[in-house]
Design a protein around this motif. Structure first.
Motif, PDB file in Angstrom:
ATOM      1  N   ARG A  60       0.830  -1.208   0.000  1.00 25.00           N
ATOM      2  CA  ARG A  60       0.000   0.000   0.000  1.00 25.00           C
ATOM      3  C   ARG A  60       0.863   1.256   0.000  1.00 25.00           C
ATOM      4  NH1 ARG A  60      -4.439  -0.587   4.618  1.00 25.00           N
ATOM      5  NH2 ARG A  60      -5.104   1.376   3.632  1.00 25.00           N
ATOM      6  N   GLY A  61       2.133   1.130   0.323  1.00 19.61           N
ATOM      7  CA  GLY A  61       3.043   2.266   0.238  1.00 19.61           C
ATOM      8  C   GLY A  61       2.794   3.373   1.224  1.00 19.61           C
ATOM      9  N   LEU A  62       2.187   3.071   2.389  1.00 20.66           N
ATOM     10  CA  LEU A  62       1.918   4.121   3.363  1.00 20.66           C
ATOM     11  C   LEU A  62       3.156   4.454   4.192  1.00 20.66           C
ATOM     12  CD1 LEU A  62      -1.665   3.090   4.566  1.00 20.66           C
ATOM     13  CD2 LEU A  62      -1.012   4.781   2.844  1.00 20.66           C
ATOM     14  N   PHE A  63       3.976   3.471   4.459  1.00 25.92           N
ATOM     15  CA  PHE A  63       5.224   3.711   5.191  1.00 25.92           C
ATOM     16  C   PHE A  63       6.302   4.142   4.192  1.00 25.92           C
ATOM     17  CE2 PHE A  63       3.020   1.642   8.534  1.00 25.92           C
ATOM     18  CZ  PHE A  63       3.683   1.937   9.716  1.00 25.92           C
ATOM     19  N   MET A  64       6.832   5.339   4.401  1.00 25.83           N
ATOM     20  CA  MET A  64       7.839   5.883   3.500  1.00 25.83           C
ATOM     21  C   MET A  64       9.237   5.668   4.075  1.00 25.83           C
ATOM     22  SD  MET A  64       5.835   6.888   1.205  1.00 25.83           S
ATOM     23  CE  MET A  64       7.025   7.699   0.137  1.00 25.83           C
ATOM     24  N   PRO A  65      10.219   5.374   3.214  1.00 25.82           N
ATOM     25  CA  PRO A  65      11.590   5.172   3.710  1.00 25.82           C
ATOM     26  C   PRO A  65      12.132   6.443   4.362  1.00 25.82           C
ATOM     27  CG  PRO A  65      11.353   4.372   1.453  1.00 25.82           C
ATOM     28  CD  PRO A  65      10.107   5.141   1.766  1.00 25.82           C
ATOM     29  N   GLU A  66      12.873   6.263   5.411  1.00 24.41           N
ATOM     30  CA  GLU A  66      13.551   7.397   6.052  1.00 24.41           C
ATOM     31  C   GLU A  66      14.475   8.033   5.024  1.00 24.41           C
ATOM     32  OE1 GLU A  66      16.996   9.351   7.424  1.00 24.41           O
ATOM     33  OE2 GLU A  66      17.125   7.230   6.866  1.00 24.41           O
ATOM     34  N   ASP A  67      14.387   9.367   4.886  1.00 21.09           N
ATOM     35  CA  ASP A  67      15.098  10.045   3.799  1.00 21.09           C
ATOM     36  C   ASP A  67      16.056  11.123   4.299  1.00 21.09           C
ATOM     37  OD1 ASP A  67      13.300  11.869   4.722  1.00 21.09           O
ATOM     38  OD2 ASP A  67      12.419  12.352   2.759  1.00 21.09           O
ATOM     39  N   GLU A  68      16.513  11.005   5.532  1.00 20.64           N
ATOM     40  CA  GLU A  68      17.408  12.026   6.080  1.00 20.64           C
ATOM     41  C   GLU A  68      18.864  11.560   6.122  1.00 20.64           C
ATOM     42  OE1 GLU A  68      15.924  13.798   9.708  1.00 20.64           O
ATOM     43  OE2 GLU A  68      13.888  13.183   9.193  1.00 20.64           O
ATOM     44  N   ASN A  69      19.143  10.461   5.461  1.00 22.45           N
ATOM     45  CA  ASN A  69      20.501   9.939   5.380  1.00 22.45           C
ATOM     46  C   ASN A  69      21.073   9.649   6.767  1.00 22.45           C
ATOM     47  OD1 ASN A  69      22.864   9.118   4.048  1.00 22.45           O
ATOM     48  ND2 ASN A  69      23.771  11.169   4.190  1.00 22.45           N
ATOM     49  N   LEU A  70      20.222   9.079   7.636  1.00 20.43           N
ATOM     50  CA  LEU A  70      20.655   8.764   8.991  1.00 20.43           C
ATOM     51  C   LEU A  70      21.045   7.303   9.162  1.00 20.43           C
ATOM     52  CD1 LEU A  70      17.969  10.754  11.044  1.00 20.43           C
ATOM     53  CD2 LEU A  70      20.308  11.440  10.476  1.00 20.43           C
ATOM     54  N   ARG A  71      20.748   6.461   8.161  1.00 16.22           N
ATOM     55  CA  ARG A  71      21.014   5.021   8.293  1.00 16.22           C
ATOM     56  C   ARG A  71      22.373   4.646   7.728  1.00 16.22           C
ATOM     57  NH1 ARG A  71      16.710   2.841   4.658  1.00 16.22           N
ATOM     58  NH2 ARG A  71      16.749   4.996   3.925  1.00 16.22           N
ATOM     59  N   GLU A  72      23.063   3.844   8.467  1.00  9.26           N
ATOM     60  CA  GLU A  72      24.265   3.221   7.907  1.00  9.26           C
ATOM     61  C   GLU A  72      23.861   1.988   7.111  1.00  9.26           C
ATOM     62  OE1 GLU A  72      28.542   1.233   9.238  1.00  9.26           O
ATOM     63  OE2 GLU A  72      26.959   1.517  10.731  1.00  9.26           O
ATOM     64  N   THR A  73      22.963   1.165   7.686  1.00  8.03           N
ATOM     65  CA  THR A  73      22.493  -0.054   7.024  1.00  8.03           C
ATOM     66  C   THR A  73      21.018  -0.248   7.337  1.00  8.03           C
ATOM     67  OG1 THR A  73      23.104  -1.387   8.952  1.00  8.03           O
ATOM     68  CG2 THR A  73      24.741  -1.197   7.187  1.00  8.03           C
ATOM     69  N   GLY A  74      20.367  -1.135   6.563  1.00  6.11           N
ATOM     70  CA  GLY A  74      19.019  -1.571   6.887  1.00  6.11           C
ATOM     71  C   GLY A  74      17.904  -0.756   6.263  1.00  6.11           C
ATOM     72  N   ASP A  75      16.669  -1.093   6.698  1.00  2.47           N
ATOM     73  CA  ASP A  75      15.448  -0.448   6.204  1.00  2.47           C
ATOM     74  C   ASP A  75      14.699   0.160   7.383  1.00  2.47           C
ATOM     75  OD1 ASP A  75      15.785  -1.194   3.490  1.00  2.47           O
ATOM     76  OD2 ASP A  75      15.095  -3.226   3.984  1.00  2.47           O
ATOM     77  N   TRP A  76      14.215   1.388   7.151  1.00  4.82           N
ATOM     78  CA  TRP A  76      13.523   2.124   8.209  1.00  4.82           C
ATOM     79  C   TRP A  76      12.406   2.918   7.541  1.00  4.82           C
ATOM     80  CZ3 TRP A  76      16.249   6.667  11.232  1.00  4.82           C
ATOM     81  CH2 TRP A  76      15.377   7.181  12.206  1.00  4.82           C
ATOM     82  N   GLY A  77      11.168   2.563   7.906  1.00  2.00           N
ATOM     83  CA  GLY A  77      10.017   3.232   7.298  1.00  2.00           C
ATOM     84  C   GLY A  77       9.212   4.008   8.318  1.00  2.00           C
ATOM     85  N   GLN A  78       8.525   5.079   7.852  1.00  2.05           N
ATOM     86  CA  GLN A  78       7.738   5.936   8.736  1.00  2.05           C
ATOM     87  C   GLN A  78       6.397   6.272   8.089  1.00  2.05           C
ATOM     88  OE1 GLN A  78      10.359   9.298   9.361  1.00  2.05           O
ATOM     89  NE2 GLN A  78      11.720   8.166  10.730  1.00  2.05           N
ATOM     90  N   PHE A  79       5.368   6.358   8.926  1.00  2.00           N
ATOM     91  CA  PHE A  79       4.021   6.704   8.484  1.00  2.00           C
ATOM     92  C   PHE A  79       3.543   7.863   9.356  1.00  2.00           C
ATOM     93  CE2 PHE A  79      -0.697   5.406   8.570  1.00  2.00           C
ATOM     94  CZ  PHE A  79      -0.985   6.172   7.455  1.00  2.00           C
TER      95      PHE A  79
END
Length: 693
Positions: free
Chosen positions: A544-563
């Motif tokens: 459904r695409g409701l959770f958007m990927p974190e886009d602040e370049n804070l991740r070294e690795t992995g997946d992090w989504g926010q709604f």
């Protein structure tokens, strides 16, 4: 008085003896008595005349009014009248001269208002600088900013930080309405000292610095750190916001040798020198702060000498001063257009062209007209292609419109001819960092800061250099630069490195519900956590695409989504339609839903995710984490030097302006509900007036 005269005559007669002995010297004695007696008589006459004048009003003052002209203007009113006569005779004390004419400010106010109305339509067609019908103050999407009267540091100001974790100013403006800025540390406004510092504008006979207002704006893409003069403000009362741009330490004092080399701008052409006395008279009014009178004087000069660049430039400055006094964007737009007219007149001196267009670019920046400012600076660089300071300003203008590539090209050109230019280096390093070229950015940021060049001592550059070093594994040097930034007043502490701060707020990394005062909200979240969890799981379907990927370049690795459900104090209605119960719960807690410097959102983190050490942008909020789906092991969060783990159905509260880091090493996803709330020590008026982030 008649009796007195008679007595005197009798005394004279008595001194005439009828018979004089041979040895007598009576005649000489008689003569001496006569002189003494007349002196007494004259003294008595004077005394009685004074009594008569005072008590019997024997002198008609009105008969002598005006007969002595201005010679005996004893009371300082410009003529000789009854009051002067009384002063001369000692019957009235002399008073200081008082101007009895109507103060020119009243006349000026009326004339300026009329002039504003007359010109508002005629000047409305000036290129991109037409006068708006109204200037909104509260919309976070608007780029025009109302003028203020106290906060004058430099345009694009953010907020300053002092040793406690701060916020300030000064103005055209005063303190400061700020426009929106993203939460990203990479996306913060920035300000160039060179752009903000208009060349000193003076009469040829004397020099005095031009006061400079400062603005704030929104950035659209990756915005650079702003550079403003270093300030320190005392703790403000509970209802007073003392917020401002991150402080920048002023450049080292110029030596006597450099001062001697500094040339005074040549603002007069040959014609202007022939009317220099008239121009200087008008400029003198402006320097004395008589803005209305100065504006009228320069308007008269422009009408009388339409081809005089110095008169036109003076008119622009007077309009600039009036804009500050009236807090009027409309008047400032007139100044913006008049600066352009002055620079385009035939035979305008080069220094006047540069001063006019630089000030025009600065004022356009102040008004949020970043593209107009960019065009003005491009014109300046065309006229003065060898001036690297102007190119540096142009690079800043490109960054402010989100054109990182354009800024990068400009700074590459500068560094090609001036490889040790510290200002160009820090900005070029900043751009490389925003492109995630971490290793490449470090030497430019480091060398630029070490240069001590004007415009380099800014919190953004310390922040990004330290962050880059941390990501490259050099924690020791990273904290060295954080400490240096703290010592320079940019960070509240080595741990607390937020840049949008209010001074004097309680600062600690971890909080209990009782300490926040928001215990009702915490109880509600913990009581309804399963309902909130179930709604989150219902929308977690990635298709459904409701959770958007974190886009602040804070991740070294992995997946992090926010709604996100609330952003900058605004409800995301479409999102709340998917989780209606959760939003209904939150509606009752304005400490969260009205928090313009925070969000309310779901956060899902997949296994194998590591979030770099980072800090939030402001000390004005606290962050609550409600555990919804928490694996048994492998999930933890560090804030400063304390590490904790989430629990399902429980709330963790921390101040994310302190450095924090997250690990997700479990086998399944971690799901939490994030609720940002206002810092409990902020007053209602502060919460209302603070700018969104």
């Amino acid at each position: 008085m008649a009796e007195t005269k008679a007595d005197g005559a009798n005394m004279a007669n008595v001194t005439e003896p009828q018979a004089v002995p041979a040895v007598s010297k009576s005649p000489k004695k008689s003569e001496g008595h006569s002189i003494f007696s007349w002196l007494i008589v004259l003294a008595l006459l004077g005394a009685w005349m004074s009594v008569g004048v005072v008590w019997f009003d024997l002198v008609d003052y009105s008969n002598i009014v005006g007969t002595l002209g201005g010679i005996y203007d004893a009371d300082g009113d410009g003529d000789f009248d009854v009051d002067d006569a009384k002063v001369l005779m000692g019957l009235k004390e002399k008073t200081a001269s008082v101007e009895t004419k109507e103060t020119p400010y009243k006349q000026a106010d009326t004339l300026v208002k009329e002039k504003t109305e007359e010109q508002s339509q005629s000047e409305a067609g000036h290129e991109e600088d037409e006068v708006p019908q109204s200037v909104p103050v509260s919309s976070v999407d608007d780029k025009a900013n109302i003028l203020r009267t106290s906060d004058f540091h430099s345009f694009d100001s953010l907020e300053t930080i002092d040793s406690t974790g701060e916020l300030v100013r000064e103005a055209l403006p005063e303190k400061t309405l700020e426009l929106s800025a993203t939460e990203k540390q990479e996306s913060m406004l920035f300000n160039s000292e060179e752009i903000n510092s208009t060349p000193e504008v003076t009469l040829e006979s004397e020099a005095s610095p031009e006061p400079m207002p400062e603005p704030e704006h929104t950035a659209e893409s990756v915005s650079p750190p702003e550079t403003t003069s270093k300030t320190s403000e005392p703790e403000a009362p509970s209802d007073t916001i003392t917020e401002s741009a991150p402080v920048q330490e002023s450049a080292p004092e110029a030596t006597a040798e450099t001062e001697a080399k500094k040339k005074k701008p040549k603002l007069f052409n040959k014609f202007d020198k022939t009317v220099k006395a008239e121009i200087n008279a008008a400029e003198k009014l402006r320097k004395k702060g008589k803005a209305e009178e100065a504006l009228r004087a320069f308007e008269a000069l422009v009408q009388k000498y339409p081809q005089s660049p110095r008169s036109r430039y003076g008119k622009a400055q007077a309009e600039d001063d009036m804009a500050e006094k009236l807090r009027s964007n409309e008047m400032l737009l007139k100044a913006v257009n008049t600066y352009k007219e002055a620079a385009e007149l035939p035979d305008a001196p080069a220094d006047l062209i540069k001063a006019s267009l630089k000030r025009r670019a600065d004022r356009q920046q102040f008004l949020g007209r970043t593209r107009g400012s960019l065009a003005t600076l491009e014109r300046l660089v065309q006229i003065f292609p060898e001036d690297t300071a102007l190119k540096n300003d142009l690079g800043v203008a490109h960054l402010l419109v989100g054109d990182n590539n354009g800024a990068k090209r400009v700074y590459e050109e500068v560094l090609a001819v001036a490889p040790n230019d510290g200002f160009a280096k820090v900005h070029y390093g900043f751009i490389l960092k925003s492109e995630n070229k971490i290793a490449e950015s470090i030497p430019y940021l480091r060398d630029g800061l070490q240069s001590g060049a004007p415009g380099t001592d800014d919190g953004r550059f310390y922040f990004h250099l330290g962050d880059a070093l941390q990501r490259m594994g050099d924690a020791n040097e990273a904290y060295h630069w954080y400490e240096t930034g703290h010592q320079h007043g940019h960070f509240a502490s080595v741990w607390q490195r937020s840049l949008y701060n209010v001074q004097g707020l309680r600062a600690q990394p971890w909080w209990t519900p009782k300490e926040t005062g928001f215990t009702d909200l915490v109880r509600m979240l913990e009581r309804n956590w399963m309902t909130i969890r179930d709604e989150a799981l219902a929308v977690l379907d990635t298709s459904r695409g409701l959770f958007m990927p974190e886009d602040e370049n804070l991740r070294e690795t992995g997946d992090w989504g926010q709604f996100t459900l609330w952003q900058q104090g605004r409800k995301v209605t479409s999102a709340c339609q998917s989780v209606p119960k959760t939003c209904a719960f939150m509606e009752r807690y304005p400490e969260a839903t009205s928090c313009k410097r925070g969000q309310i959102k779901f956060s899902v983190m997949q296994p194998g995710t590591h979030v770099w050490p980072h800090t939030g942008p402001t000390n004005c909020r606290l962050r609550m984490h409600l555990g919804l789906i928490i694996p048994r092991t492998g999930c933890r969060i560090r804030c400063t030097n304390q590490t904790r783990a989430w629990e399902e159905g429980k709330v963790l509260i921390f101040d994310d302006s302190f450095e924090h880091e997250v690990w997700q090493d479990a086998d399944t996803f971690r799901l939490i509900f994030i609720v940002d709330v206002w810092h409990p020590e902020l007053s209602q008026s502060q919460r209302h007036s603070l700018s969104p982030i």
